[in-house]
Every structure is written in structure tokens, then in C-alpha cells.
Design an enzyme around this catalytic site. Sequence first.
Site, short mmCIF file in Angstrom:
data_model
loop_
_atom_site.label_atom_id
_atom_site.label_comp_id
_atom_site.label_asym_id
_atom_site.label_seq_id
_atom_site.Cartn_x
_atom_site.Cartn_y
_atom_site.Cartn_z
N HIS A 10 4.72 -4.53 10.86
CA HIS A 10 5.09 -3.85 12.11
C HIS A 10 5.25 -4.81 13.28
O HIS A 10 4.50 -5.78 13.41
CB HIS A 10 4.06 -2.78 12.46
N HIS B 158 -7.33 -0.68 5.83
CA HIS B 158 -6.28 0.23 6.31
C HIS B 158 -6.11 1.36 5.29
O HIS B 158 -6.13 2.54 5.63
CB HIS B 158 -4.99 -0.56 6.50
N ASP C 268 5.98 4.82 4.96
CA ASP C 268 6.86 3.86 5.64
C ASP C 268 6.90 2.52 4.91
O ASP C 268 7.62 1.61 5.32
CB ASP C 268 6.45 3.68 7.12
N HIS C 269 6.17 2.41 3.79
CA HIS C 269 6.19 1.18 2.97
C HIS C 269 6.80 1.41 1.59
O HIS C 269 7.25 0.45 0.96
CB HIS C 269 4.77 0.61 2.84
N HIS D 193 0.85 -1.21 0.00
CA HIS D 193 0.00 0.00 0.00
C HIS D 193 0.88 1.25 0.00
O HIS D 193 2.09 1.15 0.12
CB HIS D 193 -1.01 -0.01 1.16
N HIS E 234 1.49 3.96 1.86
CA HIS E 234 2.03 4.77 2.97
C HIS E 234 3.56 4.90 2.88
O HIS E 234 4.24 3.96 2.50
CB HIS E 234 1.61 4.16 4.32
N ASP F 237 -0.08 -3.77 6.41
CA ASP F 237 -0.69 -3.23 7.63
C ASP F 237 -2.15 -3.66 7.76
O ASP F 237 -2.97 -2.92 8.33
CB ASP F 237 -0.62 -1.69 7.64
FE FE Z 1 2.90 0.92 8.13
ZN ZN Z 2 0.17 1.75 6.53
#
Ligand code: FE
Ligand code: ZN
Length: 258
Positions: free
Chosen positions: A170, A108, A56-57, A52, A54, A132
Site C-alpha cells: 500500500h 495483520h 485486495d491481494h 495473505h 485479503h 500488509d
Molecule cells: Fe491490503
Molecule cells: Zn491485508
Amino acid sequence: MNLIALPAFADNYIWMLHDGARAVVVDPGDAAPVRAALDAQGLALAGILVTHHHPDHVGGVDDLRPRLQGPVYGPAREKIPGPYLALHDGASIEVLGLRFSVLDVPGHTAGHIAYLQQAAAGAKGPLLFCGDTLFSAGCGRLFEGTPAQMKTSLERLAALPAETQVCCTHEYTLSNLRFAAAVEPGNRARADYEQRCRARHEAGMPTLPSSIGLERQINPFLRCDAPEVVASARAQGAASDEAVAVFTALREWKNRFR
Ligand code: FE
Ligand code: ZN
């Protein structure tokens, strides 16, 4: 095939699969730990899988492109740094000689996908890279989806074979388990699992991967029809005993749980 969890940021893992010569990484939010792992083992980067959009990905995707010798795969229904091969539900891709199918798991984010190995290569069971969506003992926050969507996505994952290895992004397991204990204090499997996770954490090891069979036993978000979960959700304001109402109340409770 080797599976490694590369720590990134405070609590992310970038999953790396490699065969000793070539590697694939999942959700590289940061390029540095990936480069370090490739260099340490003399691996070529053969592909990137993204679940996805985001940061942090996807934050490391562009920095890794100069070393990349294969495609970036990502969700068709959201935007990630291009170019990439856009995957819809049911798509099938081959990475390092392993076949993965794509599952839409919105909730998410609106276009979140998961990657499921179609035939297990090892004794431990097929691999699931679920970003996530499903965490060990928890699930992702609902940033773009509805509780009903997330519930459906989690049910899809919970229906996979028990031995499926859950590779989520995570390390939230211990804090999720504190919440799970509040929801289901009488769940013995959850208490046993918490002890095992604590020992792994103290030894500096990831608590992941988990397995689908274990998550069905200990993850409150997959147990919305268990009597103790229903009772706790009702005490926190669930409108009825129905699974979606229970799920909605659990997710809202978790958002404010400290
Ligand atoms: Fe994340
Ligand atoms: Zn995420």
C-alpha cells in the site's frame, strides 16, 4: 530484472518482476492492471506470489489463471483461491531464476507470509515482498494477530540487511509519516524522508520501495525503544516502557489517529 509497481484500487501496488519475456506478480488484487502491463510489454505470466488472503491481494488470481504459465504460491496457514502451492516458513522457491525464501510474519492476518530474495541480483539489495505487514513508516492493522505477534514479525523484517528493498502493498507512506511526526517530532531523518516522499508524490511517482535501513531510522513501529517513541507511547497510555507495551499503545493510537 525489472521491478514495477502497478497501481491498483485507491492505494494498492501490484509488484511485477520481469526479465523482458516473463513476469511474476505479487498480490494481484485486480487482474486488469496486470493484464494491461503484460500486454503492453508482451510478457508471459510465469507465476503469482500471494502474501495473505485479503480480497485486495487475491481478487485477481482466478481471472489471471487462463494466462498463467506457472504456479500460484501462497501461505500454507490461510485459504486463498486454489489451486496453489502452500508455503511454510523457511520454504524456498525459484521464480524467474531468482531464489526467494518464505518468512512467517503473522499479525495483520494469522498466516501472513513474506517473500525474501536470498541473494541480491542488483546493486540495490535483496527484494522483500511483505504485503500488509511492514509499510513505509507504518505497519498493518492487527486483524487476526496480537500486538506481540506483529512486533515479533516486524523485528524479523527489521533484522534483514539494511539495503533490503521493502516492496509493500500500500501507498500509505505520507499518511504514515504524519503519524510518525506526532510520535517522534524530533526525528530529523523522518523529516528529511517526508520531504523526499512529498516530492515523489507530487511528481506522480510511488514512494516505494523503501529500504530496511531507512525504516529502522524513521518507522515508529520499529523504534519502540527510542526514548521519544517511548515517551509518546506512555503519554498515550502505554502500560510500561517495555517494547511490546509501547508497540501496543502505538498501534491503538494509530487506529484512532486522523
Ligand atoms: Fe491490503
Ligand atoms: Zn491485508
